[in-house]
Design an enzyme around this catalytic site. Structure first.
Site, PDB file in Angstrom:
ATOM      1  N   TYR A  87      37.753  35.496 -20.544  1.00 49.11           N
ATOM      2  CA  TYR A  87      37.742  34.410 -21.520  1.00 49.11           C
ATOM      3  C   TYR A  87      36.312  33.890 -21.669  1.00 49.11           C
ATOM      4  CZ  TYR A  87      42.813  34.272 -20.775  1.00 49.11           C
ATOM      5  OH  TYR A  87      44.137  34.603 -20.693  1.00 49.11           O
TER       6      TYR A  87
ATOM      7  N   ASN B 196      37.601  30.519 -11.630  1.00 50.39           N
ATOM      8  CA  ASN B 196      37.389  31.938 -11.877  1.00 50.39           C
ATOM      9  C   ASN B 196      36.188  32.208 -12.775  1.00 50.39           C
ATOM     10  OD1 ASN B 196      39.830  33.502 -10.662  1.00 50.39           O
ATOM     11  ND2 ASN B 196      40.758  31.717 -11.628  1.00 50.39           N
TER      12      ASN B 196
ATOM     13  N   TYR C 261      41.910  39.544 -17.577  1.00 47.46           N
ATOM     14  CA  TYR C 261      41.593  38.866 -18.836  1.00 47.46           C
ATOM     15  C   TYR C 261      40.255  38.173 -18.727  1.00 47.46           C
ATOM     16  CZ  TYR C 261      46.390  39.603 -20.403  1.00 47.46           C
ATOM     17  OH  TYR C 261      47.560  40.173 -20.785  1.00 47.46           O
TER      18      TYR C 261
ATOM     19  N   LEU D 187      40.631  28.065 -14.818  1.00 43.87           N
ATOM     20  CA  LEU D 187      39.554  28.701 -15.564  1.00 43.87           C
ATOM     21  C   LEU D 187      38.215  28.472 -14.878  1.00 43.87           C
ATOM     22  CD1 LEU D 187      40.658  27.625 -19.167  1.00 43.87           C
ATOM     23  CD2 LEU D 187      41.140  29.793 -17.999  1.00 43.87           C
TER      24      LEU D 187
ATOM     25  N   ASP E  58      45.965  29.274 -12.329  1.00 42.15           N
ATOM     26  CA  ASP E  58      44.860  29.987 -11.687  1.00 42.15           C
ATOM     27  C   ASP E  58      43.560  29.197 -11.693  1.00 42.15           C
ATOM     28  OD1 ASP E  58      45.733  32.937 -11.012  1.00 42.15           O
ATOM     29  OD2 ASP E  58      46.664  32.458 -12.928  1.00 42.15           O
TER      30      ASP E  58
ATOM     31  N   PHE F  38      50.075  30.760 -17.253  1.00 44.66           N
ATOM     32  CA  PHE F  38      49.274  29.575 -17.571  1.00 44.66           C
ATOM     33  C   PHE F  38      47.959  29.736 -16.809  1.00 44.66           C
ATOM     34  CE2 PHE F  38      53.566  28.353 -18.462  1.00 44.66           C
ATOM     35  CZ  PHE F  38      53.479  27.495 -19.542  1.00 44.66           C
ATOM     36  N   ASP F  39      46.998  30.362 -17.476  1.00 46.07           N
ATOM     37  CA  ASP F  39      45.801  30.776 -16.752  1.00 46.07           C
ATOM     38  C   ASP F  39      44.914  29.617 -16.320  1.00 46.07           C
ATOM     39  OD1 ASP F  39      46.443  33.416 -16.708  1.00 46.07           O
ATOM     40  OD2 ASP F  39      45.319  33.952 -18.493  1.00 46.07           O
TER      41      ASP F  39
ATOM     42  N   ALA G 117      42.424  37.695 -13.443  1.00 47.99           N
ATOM     43  CA  ALA G 117      43.002  39.036 -13.298  1.00 47.99           C
ATOM     44  C   ALA G 117      42.270  39.999 -14.239  1.00 47.99           C
ATOM     45  CB  ALA G 117      44.507  39.014 -13.529  1.00 47.99           C
TER      46      ALA G 117
END
EC number: 1.4.3.-
Length: 345
Positions: free
Chosen positions: A330, A253, A328, A250, A248, A243-244, A326
């Protein structure tokens, strides 16, 4: 505005403190028990250091021919909730391990070389390894420079050279107007916000519709979750259901576009501000990009009797931000168009 802060109770149970803030004044707060805030980059770094310093882990790496701990990437994945052992009364991580081939290649894709067969369980509250098993010796994937994020010549090839430079210029400036975080463009108006979990949030979207005036269309627009289910039943991949946003963040990051612009033309940037792991303020400069784009033909008509033609180019307003969780990337792009909005109800 509601802010969430992670905290530990005296019983070492994870709790979350939610605070309502208006301006610079706290108007209410409450402790929410048995929940956990997302993991933070500070925790990730501490977890990696703890695992790399764990003697059985170092021995397991030597068996795989890895002597340089600086080449290792230890990603502290949330354990998820598979049984009562994963209850939120404990803050646990089951790290995944990857290994780069060169310490002096900052853009090497270390995620192309997973180190498998290792089981690690870390108590993130006390920062200690509480379970470790070297279950299976799996050979490391061979080094492959084609997977790196570097110029073509460093990967045995060349970058594309058959395109000429493309210049986007607006000598008279943009057509949008910005007052603080309030944006007006064509008949659209809205406000730009940002949170550590969702990233870009667009508030109070409205369309000025002739004599009907300002027509509200949306109260709040955001991307609230990004779920990545790997779907592999094998160990350790069965639990990789990331579950980004929730785990983590969005927003936390998101990129600072000072380190590489992702937009063209006349650009208005917005900074992002949010609370960090220690409760302080963290800022990402040039985090949100606002700019106009050409969008092809809006409409065209040619009269076959006279040979006369009329054509209008289409333009759109784009609000965007990009984040990396990581390995990925987006990109989130909100587009506002010139086509007249109609009530179809």
């Amino acid at each position: 505005m509601r802010q969430a802060y992670g905290l530990w109770s005296s019983l070492k149970c994870m709790q979350q403190l939610e605070v309502d803030i208006i301006g610079e004044k706290v108007i209410s707060s409450q402790v929410v028990p048995d929940v956990q805030p997302p993991m933070d980059a500070v925790e990730y770094a501490e977890c990696e250091a703890v695992v790399k310093d764990f003697p059985p882990f170092r021995e397991a790496m030597k068996k795989r021919g890895i002597e340089d701990m600086d080449l290792l990437m230890v990603d502290a994945w949330c354990v998820g909730y598979h049984s009562d052992a994963d209850a939120p009364s404990r803050r646990l991580a089951k790290p995944l391990i990857f290994c780069r081939t060169e310490s002096d290649c900052p853009m090497e894709n270390g995620y192309a070389r997973p180190v498998e067969g290792i089981h690690v369980l870390v108590d993130m509250q006390n920062m200690k390894v509480i379970e470790f098993e070297d279950r299976k010796l799996v050979p490391l994937p061979p080094a492959d420079p084609l997977r790196n994020y570097t110029p073509g010549e460093t990967r045995g090839g060349v970058d594309r050279s058959d395109v000429k430079p493309l210049q986007i210029i607006q000598p008279e400036g943009p057509s949008f107007r910005v007052n603080g975080h309030y944006v007006e463009w064509q008949k659209w108006n809205f406000r730009i916000g940002f949170t550590p979990r969702e990233g870009l949030v667009i508030h109070s979207v409205a369309y000025v519709d002739g004599s009907r005036g300002r027509r509200p269309l949306a109260h709040r627009l955001s991307f609230v979750e990004m779920v990545v289910p790997y779907g592999d039943p094998n160990e350790p991949h069965y639990r990789k259901n990331a579950f980004d946003a929730g785990e983590d963040g969005l927003g936390k990051n998101a990129h600072s576009l000072k380190k590489g612009c992702d937009c063209l033309g006349f650009i208005k940037y917005f900074d992002a501000h949010f609370t960090n792991f220690t409760g302080g303020i963290e800022t990402i400069d040039n985090c949100v990009c606002l700019h106009e784009e050409d969008h092809g033909i809006l409409w065209k008509h040619q009269d076959w009797r006279t040979g006369l033609a009329e054509v209008r180019r289409s333009r759109r307003l784009t609000v965007s931000f990009i984040c990396t969780v990581a390995n990925y990337e987006y990109g989130f792009f909100w587009h506002f168009y010139q086509e007249r909005w109609k009530n179809r109800s």
